[in-house]
Write a protein that holds these residues in place. Structure first.
Motif, PDB file in Angstrom:
ATOM      1  N   THR A 256       0.666  -1.229   0.067  1.00  0.00           N
ATOM      2  CA  THR A 256       0.083   0.117   0.087  1.00  0.00           C
ATOM      3  C   THR A 256       0.793   1.260   0.073  1.00  0.00           C
ATOM      4  OG1 THR A 256      -0.174  -0.121   2.428  1.00  0.00           O
ATOM      5  CG2 THR A 256      -1.949  -1.290   1.215  1.00  0.00           C
ATOM      6  N   GLY A 257       1.945   1.267   0.250  1.00  0.00           N
ATOM      7  CA  GLY A 257       3.162   2.257   0.186  1.00  0.00           C
ATOM      8  C   GLY A 257       4.400   2.020   0.365  1.00  0.00           C
TER       9      GLY A 257
ATOM     10  N   LEU B 241      -0.970  -4.345   3.224  1.00  0.00           N
ATOM     11  CA  LEU B 241      -2.343  -4.755   3.921  1.00  0.00           C
ATOM     12  C   LEU B 241      -2.377  -6.251   3.691  1.00  0.00           C
ATOM     13  CD1 LEU B 241      -5.153  -4.378   4.693  1.00  0.00           C
ATOM     14  CD2 LEU B 241      -5.915  -4.098   2.329  1.00  0.00           C
ATOM     15  N   VAL B 242      -2.708  -6.714   4.925  1.00  0.00           N
ATOM     16  CA  VAL B 242      -2.545  -8.367   4.816  1.00  0.00           C
ATOM     17  C   VAL B 242      -3.976  -8.774   5.278  1.00  0.00           C
ATOM     18  CG1 VAL B 242      -1.598 -10.549   5.937  1.00  0.00           C
ATOM     19  CG2 VAL B 242       0.080  -8.465   5.435  1.00  0.00           C
TER      20      VAL B 242
ATOM     21  N   ALA C 236       7.648 -12.656   0.972  1.00  0.00           N
ATOM     22  CA  ALA C 236       7.007 -12.345  -0.123  1.00  0.00           C
ATOM     23  C   ALA C 236       7.364 -11.023  -0.408  1.00  0.00           C
ATOM     24  CB  ALA C 236       5.472 -12.575  -0.030  1.00  0.00           C
ATOM     25  N   ALA C 237       7.276 -10.087   0.435  1.00  0.00           N
ATOM     26  CA  ALA C 237       7.498  -8.550   0.025  1.00  0.00           C
ATOM     27  C   ALA C 237       9.121  -8.189   0.140  1.00  0.00           C
ATOM     28  CB  ALA C 237       6.674  -7.777   1.035  1.00  0.00           C
ATOM     29  N   PHE C 238       9.762  -8.680   1.164  1.00  0.00           N
ATOM     30  CA  PHE C 238      10.898  -8.331   1.162  1.00  0.00           C
ATOM     31  C   PHE C 238      12.023  -9.311   0.567  1.00  0.00           C
ATOM     32  CE2 PHE C 238       9.019  -5.724   4.337  1.00  0.00           C
ATOM     33  CZ  PHE C 238       9.644  -4.528   4.349  1.00  0.00           C
ATOM     34  N   LYS C 239      11.599 -10.312   0.012  1.00  0.00           N
ATOM     35  CA  LYS C 239      12.317 -11.423  -0.783  1.00  0.00           C
ATOM     36  C   LYS C 239      13.552 -12.167   0.129  1.00  0.00           C
ATOM     37  CE  LYS C 239       9.985 -10.113  -4.286  1.00  0.00           C
ATOM     38  NZ  LYS C 239       8.716 -10.827  -4.526  1.00  0.00           N
TER      39      LYS C 239
ATOM     40  N   MET D 195      -4.993  -6.626   8.395  1.00  0.00           N
ATOM     41  CA  MET D 195      -3.921  -6.026   8.931  1.00  0.00           C
ATOM     42  C   MET D 195      -3.125  -4.975   8.391  1.00  0.00           C
ATOM     43  SD  MET D 195      -2.456  -9.239  11.007  1.00  0.00           S
ATOM     44  CE  MET D 195      -2.638 -10.721   9.642  1.00  0.00           C
ATOM     45  N   HIS D 196      -3.299  -3.869   8.700  1.00  0.00           N
ATOM     46  CA  HIS D 196      -2.519  -2.628   7.956  1.00  0.00           C
ATOM     47  C   HIS D 196      -1.283  -2.487   8.722  1.00  0.00           C
ATOM     48  CE1 HIS D 196      -6.346  -1.161   6.017  1.00  0.00           C
ATOM     49  NE2 HIS D 196      -6.857  -1.900   7.129  1.00  0.00           N
ATOM     50  N   VAL D 197      -0.351  -2.857   8.073  1.00  0.00           N
ATOM     51  CA  VAL D 197       1.242  -3.139   8.580  1.00  0.00           C
ATOM     52  C   VAL D 197       2.272  -1.840   8.043  1.00  0.00           C
ATOM     53  CG1 VAL D 197       3.025  -4.679   8.809  1.00  0.00           C
ATOM     54  CG2 VAL D 197       0.832  -5.396   8.365  1.00  0.00           C
TER      55      VAL D 197
END
Length: 317
Positions: A40-41, A46-47, A84-87, A119-121
Motif C-alpha cells: 500500500t506504500g 495490507l494483509v 513475499a515482500a522483502f524477498k 492487518m494494516h502493516v
C-alpha cells in the motif's frame, strides 16, 4: 446447457484461498490463517486473514475469539511479508525480540460466519545487510468490519542459515532436538490454566503456587506443527496466558486482552524452564494485571506483562 467455462461472469463466485503454507512456516494447511497481501506504500502493506469460528487449540469460549489467534496471525504476517515482500529466502530464521498487542474485547465477538480480518502493516527500523533486511519493526492495526480490533507491534531479527547455526552453537538440528526432548511433566489441572483439554496445558506444578515448570509436549499438533530446535514463541505466549489465569482464578473466562513481551534468549527443549507470576496493581475490577517471567539456566528467557480481562458477563456465551 451451460458448461462450467461458459457461465456468465455474474455467476462466478469470488474465490479465496490461503497464502502458501511455506510462507508462514506451517506444515498443516488448516493452521494457515492468512489469505493475501498487497503493498500500500513504501514499506506499508495490507494483509488479509480469516479466523475460523472454532479451533482445536485457539478455543472460542463465551462467544469471543482467542487473542492468541491474533498472535499467531501476527507471527504469520511477519513471516509472509519477510519472504513475499522483502524477498528473504526460505531457510532464514526469524526470531522475535518483542511483541506487544492490545485488543478490543467487543470486536473479538464471534459472528455467524468466519471473521474477515485486515492487518494494516507499517515497517520501520529496517536494517539491511547485502540488500536483505536482518531486523525490523512492524506496527500493525487490525481491523474487522471497519472497526479497530487490535493494535500490535512486533520486532524481530532474521538470520541466514550459516549465521543461525553459529548462533545456536550445535543446537540447530530441529528433528534431533524434538526427538531428544524429555517427556513432558504432569500438567496443572486444566481449569487452573484456563484450558478445557489437559493436553493443551503448558504448566506443570511446583511447591510454589506462583511458580511452574514449563511443560513442553513436542507432539502437540498445533504448538509443534513441525519440528523446531527450541521452544516455539507461541508456546511461550500460551504460558503467559495460563500463568495469568492461574494467578487470578475467577471462575469465569479470563481473556489476555493485552501483552507486552520481551524475548531475551531462546528457550531450549532439553533444559527446565521455570515460569513465575506476580500480581500487579489493576485499575478495573474486571481487568487483572500480571507480570510473568521465564527463567532457564539462571537467566531470564522472557519477561511479560499481561492484562487478563473477565469476559464472562460482557460477551454472549
Amino acid at each position: 446447457m451451460l458448461g462450467t467455462d461458459d457461465r456468465p461472469d455474474t455467476l462466478r463466485p469470488t474465490l479465496t484461498t490461503t497464502v502458501a503454507k511455506e510462507y508462514v512456516h506451517r506444515a498443516a494447511l488448516a493452521e494457515v490463517f492468512l489469505t493475501g497481501w498487497n503493498k500500500t506504500g513504501p514499506d506499508s502493506f495490507l494483509v488479509s486473514a480469516q479466523w475460523p469460528r472454532s479451533h482445536s487449540f485457539y478455543t472460542s469460549e463465551h462467544g469471543v475469539h482467542d487473542p492468541l489467534l491474533l498472535c499467531e496471525s501476527l507471527r504469520q504476517c511477519g513471516l509472509l511479508l519477510t519472504h513475499a515482500a522483502f524477498k528473504v529466502p526460505f531457510g532464514y530464521q526469524l526470531s522475535w525480540s518483542s511483541l506487544r498487542y492490545s485488543v478490543n474485547p467487543e470486536a473479538m465477538r464471534i459472528g455467524n460466519v468466519p471473521a474477515e480480518i485486515e492487518m494494516h502493516v507499517r515497517c520501520t527500523d529496517i536494517r539491511y545487510r547485502r540488500s536483505l533486511p536482518v531486523a525490523m519493526t512492524m506496527s500493525i492495526e487490525v481491523v474487522r468490519d471497519a472497526a479497530l480490533l487490535a493494535v500490535a507491534t512486533i520486532a524481530f531479527g532474521q538470520h541466514a542459515p550459516a549465521v543461525y547455526r553459529r548462533l545456536r552453537a550445535g543446537r540447530s538440528d530441529a528433528a534431533g532436538a524434538c526427538a531428544n526432548a524429555p517427556r513432558p511433566a504432569s500438567p496443572v489441572p486444566a481449569d487452573v490454566a484456563g484450558r478445557i483439554r489437559r493436553e493443551d496445558v503448558v504448566l506443570s506444578p511446583t511447591e510454589d503456587r506462583l511458580r511452574w515448570r514449563l511443560r513442553v509436549d513436542t507432539n502437540h499438533p498445533v504448538l509443534f506443527d513441525h519440528p523446531v530446535d527450541h521452544v516455539p514463541g507461541m508456546l511461550l505466549l500460551e504460558s503467559v496466558r495460563q500463568a495469568g489465569h492461574a494467578l487470578h482464578p475467577s471462575g469465569g473466562a479470563m481473556m489476555p486482552t493485552s501483552m507486552d513481551v520481551s524475548f531475551n534468549r531462546y528457550v531450549e527443549l532439553d533444559e527446565p524452564c521455570w515460569i513465575e507470576a506476580e500480581a500487579m496493581p489493576s485499575t478495573a475490577g474486571s481487568r487483572k494485571t500480571a507480570c510473568v517471567n521465564a527463567l532457564q539456566s539462571g537467566t531470564f528467557a522472557f519477561t511479560a506483562i499481561t492484562q487478563m480481562t473477565d469476559v464472562t458477563g460482557s460477551c454472549p456465551g
